[in-house]
Design a protein around this motif. Structure first.
Motif, PDB file in Angstrom:
ATOM      1  N   LEU A  65      62.455  37.874  18.419  1.00 31.46           N
ATOM      2  CA  LEU A  65      63.154  39.024  17.803  1.00 31.46           C
ATOM      3  C   LEU A  65      63.533  38.733  16.367  1.00 31.46           C
ATOM      4  CD1 LEU A  65      65.634  40.423  20.420  1.00 31.46           C
ATOM      5  CD2 LEU A  65      63.157  41.000  20.033  1.00 31.46           C
ATOM      6  N   ASP A  84      67.585  41.989  27.432  1.00 33.18           N
ATOM      7  CA  ASP A  84      66.694  41.930  28.676  1.00 33.18           C
ATOM      8  C   ASP A  84      65.115  41.390  28.462  1.00 33.18           C
ATOM      9  OD1 ASP A  84      65.932  43.818  26.949  1.00 33.18           O
ATOM     10  OD2 ASP A  84      65.671  45.544  28.303  1.00 33.18           O
ATOM     11  N   GLN A  85      65.324  40.516  27.638  1.00 36.07           N
ATOM     12  CA  GLN A  85      63.863  39.819  27.410  1.00 36.07           C
ATOM     13  C   GLN A  85      63.628  38.739  28.296  1.00 36.07           C
ATOM     14  OE1 GLN A  85      65.947  40.808  24.851  1.00 36.07           O
ATOM     15  NE2 GLN A  85      64.388  42.309  24.290  1.00 36.07           N
ATOM     16  N   THR A 102      67.534  35.159  30.959  1.00 38.25           N
ATOM     17  CA  THR A 102      67.241  35.647  29.748  1.00 38.25           C
ATOM     18  C   THR A 102      66.102  34.601  29.301  1.00 38.25           C
ATOM     19  OG1 THR A 102      69.050  37.030  29.288  1.00 38.25           O
ATOM     20  CG2 THR A 102      67.847  36.417  27.586  1.00 38.25           C
ATOM     21  N   TRP A 133      69.173  45.982  25.660  1.00 40.03           N
ATOM     22  CA  TRP A 133      68.616  45.872  24.256  1.00 40.03           C
ATOM     23  C   TRP A 133      67.354  46.735  23.888  1.00 40.03           C
ATOM     24  CZ3 TRP A 133      70.539  43.012  19.902  1.00 40.03           C
ATOM     25  CH2 TRP A 133      69.656  43.029  18.937  1.00 40.03           C
ATOM     26  N   SER A 134      66.410  46.526  24.976  1.00 42.31           N
ATOM     27  CA  SER A 134      65.143  47.199  24.549  1.00 42.31           C
ATOM     28  C   SER A 134      65.229  48.691  24.376  1.00 42.31           C
ATOM     29  CB  SER A 134      63.959  46.709  25.613  1.00 42.31           C
ATOM     30  OG  SER A 134      64.430  47.252  26.872  1.00 42.31           O
ATOM     31  N   GLU A 135      66.306  49.221  24.757  1.00 44.74           N
ATOM     32  CA  GLU A 135      66.266  50.695  24.734  1.00 44.74           C
ATOM     33  C   GLU A 135      67.137  51.322  23.507  1.00 44.74           C
ATOM     34  OE1 GLU A 135      68.283  52.074  28.519  1.00 44.74           O
ATOM     35  OE2 GLU A 135      66.632  51.210  29.857  1.00 44.74           O
ATOM     36  N   THR A 170      64.889  46.410  12.906  1.00 44.67           N
ATOM     37  CA  THR A 170      65.242  45.037  12.768  1.00 44.67           C
ATOM     38  C   THR A 170      65.328  44.340  11.345  1.00 44.67           C
ATOM     39  OG1 THR A 170      62.920  44.345  13.395  1.00 44.67           O
ATOM     40  CG2 THR A 170      64.330  44.435  15.169  1.00 44.67           C
ATOM     41  N   ASN A 200      66.180  50.681  20.160  1.00 43.96           N
ATOM     42  CA  ASN A 200      65.345  51.177  19.372  1.00 43.96           C
ATOM     43  C   ASN A 200      65.977  50.642  17.648  1.00 43.96           C
ATOM     44  OD1 ASN A 200      63.409  52.477  20.973  1.00 43.96           O
ATOM     45  ND2 ASN A 200      64.832  54.096  20.764  1.00 43.96           N
ATOM     46  N   GLU A 216      60.074  36.449  24.430  1.00 44.36           N
ATOM     47  CA  GLU A 216      59.832  37.215  23.117  1.00 44.36           C
ATOM     48  C   GLU A 216      60.300  36.755  21.952  1.00 44.36           C
ATOM     49  OE1 GLU A 216      59.794  40.284  26.676  1.00 44.36           O
ATOM     50  OE2 GLU A 216      61.004  38.346  25.922  1.00 44.36           O
TER      51      GLU A 216
END
Length: 554
Positions: A118, A111-112, A136, A89-91, A96, A93, A116
Motif C-alpha cells: 500500500l 484485511d490484506q 495480516t 480497509w479494502s471497502e 492513496t 476506496n 500487498e
C-alpha cells in the motif's frame, strides 16, 4: 447606547470565527503536502504536486509551531470506540495520493493477507481506530502516521527470517511534517489552525494509544546461555568445556609467553623520551622493584614495553595487574593501553584500551587489574606495545609488581551445531538470525548466526567460539520480528522516529517490534522511541523491541 455595542461585538467575533476556520482548513491542506520527497523506487506512482503557499503568509507562520503547548486529550468522539465493529480497509476506496483519515469513532480493519503493498503517499491520520488483526500480511509506504485514536496490531506468529515480516511500514520523505490536531485538541499546538512541526518521517502519538503486540508474553527475545543450560533439552555440544591450552610457551612460569610484562632484568622503555626513568628497590622490600617516571610533559609520557604478537594468539586471555601511584593530591585516572601496529599499513595502527583506574599520592598504591582477550588482528600485527595515559601532564608516576600473565585460551568450535531450547522453538523460526554476544572484554567479538532448521529436538544453530568460563557465557538474541518499522534506505542519518508526546494517563503497548534506521542525527528529540512530557503513564509496556542501525540513541 449599550445595544449597538453588543451587536458590533457579536459581528466582530463571528468574522474572527470564520477566519479561524479558513486558516485551519488551509493548515490542514498544508500538512498533507509531500513536496521534496525521496524519489520512490521504480514502479511507484508519483506523489501529488506541492500546494504553493507564501512563506510570509499568516497561515504559514501559524502552521509552524514546533512544540505542543498543552496536553493532548482523548477525542470525545472515541468514547465508545472499542464497541464499534471494524469494517475492511479494502471497502473504503481511499485515494492513496491524499492524506487518509480514519474518522473519529470508527474502526477500520486491515484485511490484506498476501503481502500487498500500500503506497500511502498522503500519510495516515488515525483519529478513530486502525486494526491489524492476526493473519495480516501487508507492506505500507508512507511519509507519516498520526495516532490520535488507536493503532492496534496483534501479530504473534513464529518469527521467520529477513524480508518475511507480516507487517512492514516504511517511512519516506525529507520534508518536515506539520501535525494539525483534531478539533478536540485544537489548542494543543497553540490555537485553532496552528500545527506542530514533528519533523520528517514521523510516527506521532498525540492523545492516542498504541496497542502493538508482535511477540507472545511467553516468548523470550533473548536469553543467557547458562539459563539455557538448566533446560534439559539443550544439546550438550554447546557446553563442552575444553582443557586449558598446555605447553611451555604459555602455562610454564619460565615460558616466554607466560608473562608479557617481563623484561628479564632490563629496564622498561619510555614512550616519550624526554622523561627521566629510574628503577630502585622498595625500601621495605629488597626484592620488589619500583619504576619511577618524572619530568612528564605529555599525557602519553609513560613507561612502555613491546609484546611479541606470537604470544597474542587468537582467543588467548591474559590478566593484567600493576600497582600504580600518581604523585598528586588529586585522584586522576590512568589508562592502560595496547598499541597495535598494522602489519603493512601504518595508517591502520590503532590504540585499544585495556583498563583504567584512579590513583593519587593520598590513596597510596592502587592495584589496577583487568583482563584482555587477544584476537586475530593482534596475532597478525607487526608489533604490539603496552603504554599508559594520564591526563595530568606533570605528575610523576610510580609502578611496581607489573604483570601481564596468561590465563586461558577460549575454545573454538568451527562450524559446530547446537540445539536451542524448546522455550524459543515455538516462536523463533527457521531462517531467522541470532546474535551471540561477546564473551570477552572485546565487544567486537559478537557474532550473528542463522537458525539452520527446526527439528523435533529444537532449533539447530551453527556457532563459533565459546568461553570456558560460565561467567563469560554469552547471551543469545533474535534479530528478526513479525512487525518492522523502517526508514527509507537512502536517507543516511535522517531516519524515522516515533514520538509519544504530551499524552498523560494513556498507557501505551509496544511489544516485539523492530525499528530499523530510526533516529535523526543532530535533531534534538528525534529518537527511535521518544516519550515526551507524558507525565504519569505507569501502565505502559515497552518490551522485546529491536532497534537496528539507529542514527541517534534508542
Amino acid at each position: 447606547q449599550r445595544v449597538p455595542k453588543e451587536r458590533s461585538l457579536r459581528r466582530r467575533l463571528k468574522k474572527e470565527d470564520v477566519a479561524d476556520e479558513d486558516i485551519e482548513r488551509k493548515a490542514r491542506r498544508e500538512a498533507a503536502r509531500l513536496a521534496a520527497m525521496d524519489a520512490p523506487p521504480e514502479g511507484w506512482v508519483d506523489p501529488p504536486k506541492a500546494i504553493k503557499t507564501t512563506e510570509t503568509s499568516q497561515e504559514q507562520k501559524r502552521a509552524r509551531r514546533l512544540e505542543p503547548q498543552v496536553e493532548f486529550k482523548q477525542l470525545w468522539c472515541n468514547y465508545l470506540l472499542m464497541q464499534q465493529p471494524c469494517v475492511p480497509w479494502s471497502e473504503q476506496n481511499y485515494n492513496t495520493n491524499r492524506k487518509i483519515t480514519i474518522p473519529c469513532g470508527k474502526c477500520i480493519k486491515m484485511d490484506q493477507k498476501n503481502g500487498e503493498i500500500l503506497k500511502l503517499f498522503g500519510g495516515i491520520d488515525i483519529q478513530g481506530r486502525l486494526d491489524f488483526p492476526p493473519g495480516t500480511k501487508v507492506k505500507i509506504i508512507t511519509p507519516y502516521i498520526f495516532v490520535q485514536g488507536q493503532l492496534s496490531m496483534t501479530i504473534q506468529d513464529v518469527i521467520k527470517g529477513a524480508d518475511q515480516e507480516h507487517v512492514k511500514i516504511v517511512f519516506i520523505g525529507k520534508q518536515d511534517v506539520l501535525f494539525v490536531p483534531h478539533t478536540t485538541n485544537k489548542m494543543a499546538c497553540g490555537g485553532s489552525g496552528f500545527a506542530c512541526n514533528v519533523g520528517s518521517k514521523a510516527m506521532v502519538v498525540a492523545g492516542g494509544q498504541l496497542n502493538i503486540k508482535g511477540m507472545t508474553r511467553g516468548c523470550p527475545a533473548w536469553f543467557k546461555a547458562q539459563d539455557a543450560e538448566r533446560t534439559s533439552d539443550v544439546g550438550t555440544s554447546w557446553y563442552v568445556i575444553p582443557d586449558t591450552v598446555q605447553g611451555e610457551w604459555w602455562d610454564q612460569e619460565d615460558g616466554v609467553c607466560n608473562n608479557l610484562a617481563r623484561t628479564h632484568g632490563q629496564p622498561y622503555s619510555k614512550y616519550v623520551y624526554t622523561d627521566e626513568y629510574t628503577k630502585e628497590l622498595d625500601a621495605t622490600d629488597n626484592v620488589t622493584m619500583i619504576h619511577k617516571l618524572s619530568n612528564r610533559d605529555k599525557p602519553y609520557s609513560s613507561i612502555s614495553w613491546g609484546v611479541d604478537p606470537f604470544c597474542a594468539k587468537n582467543f588467548n586471555v591474559y590478566n593484567f595487574n600493576a600497582d600504580i601511584m600518581v604523585r598528586n593530591d588529586v585522584a586522576t585516572e590512568i589508562t592502560v593501553l595496547l598499541k597495535v601496529y598494522h602489519a603493512t599499513d601504518p595508517s591502520l595502527d590503532i590504540v585499544e584500551k585495556i583498563c583504567a583506574c584512579e590513583s593519587s599520592e593520598k590513596m597510596g598504591w592502587v592495584t589496577c587489574a583487568c583482563e584482555k582477550t587477544f584476537r586475530q588482528r593482534h596475532e597478525d600485527a607487526r608489533m604490539l606495545e603496552i603504554l599508559f595515559r594520564l591526563n595530568d601532564t606533570v605528575s610523576d608516576i610510580w609502578w611496581k609488581n607489573i604483570n601481564f600473565t596468561f590465563n586461558k585460551k577460549l575454545r573454538q568450535f568451527p562450524d559446530s551445531e547446537i540445539t536451542l531450547s524448546r522455550a524459543v522453538s515455538n516462536c523463533w523460526g527457521e531462517g531467522s538470525f541470532v546474535l551471540v554476544t561477546s564473551q570477552t572484554t572485546d565487544y567486537t567479538d559478537s557474532k550473528v548466526y542463522k537458525i539452520k532448521e527446526a527439528k523435533t529436538t529444537g532449533l539447530m544453530l551453527k556457532t563459533g567460539a565459546f568461553s570456558t568460563d560460565r561467567s563469560e557465557m554469552p547471551e543469545l538474541a533474535i534479530l528478526n520480528r513479525n512487525i518492522l518499522f523502517a526508514a527509507h534506505a537512502s536517507d543516511e542519518k535522517q531516519g524515522a522516529h516515533l514520538i509519544i508526546m504530551n499524552t498523560p494517563d494513556k498507557d501505551q503497548m509496544v511489544e516485539g517490534v523492530a525499528f530499523m534506521g530510526f533516529g535523526q542525527q543532530g535533531n534534538d528529540g528525534r529518537y527511535p522511541i521518544n516519550f515526551h512530557m507524558n507525565q504519569n503513564i505507569g501502565g505502559t509496556y515497552i518490551s522485546k523491541n529491536l532497534i537496528l542501525n539507529s542514527y541517534q540513541r534508542c
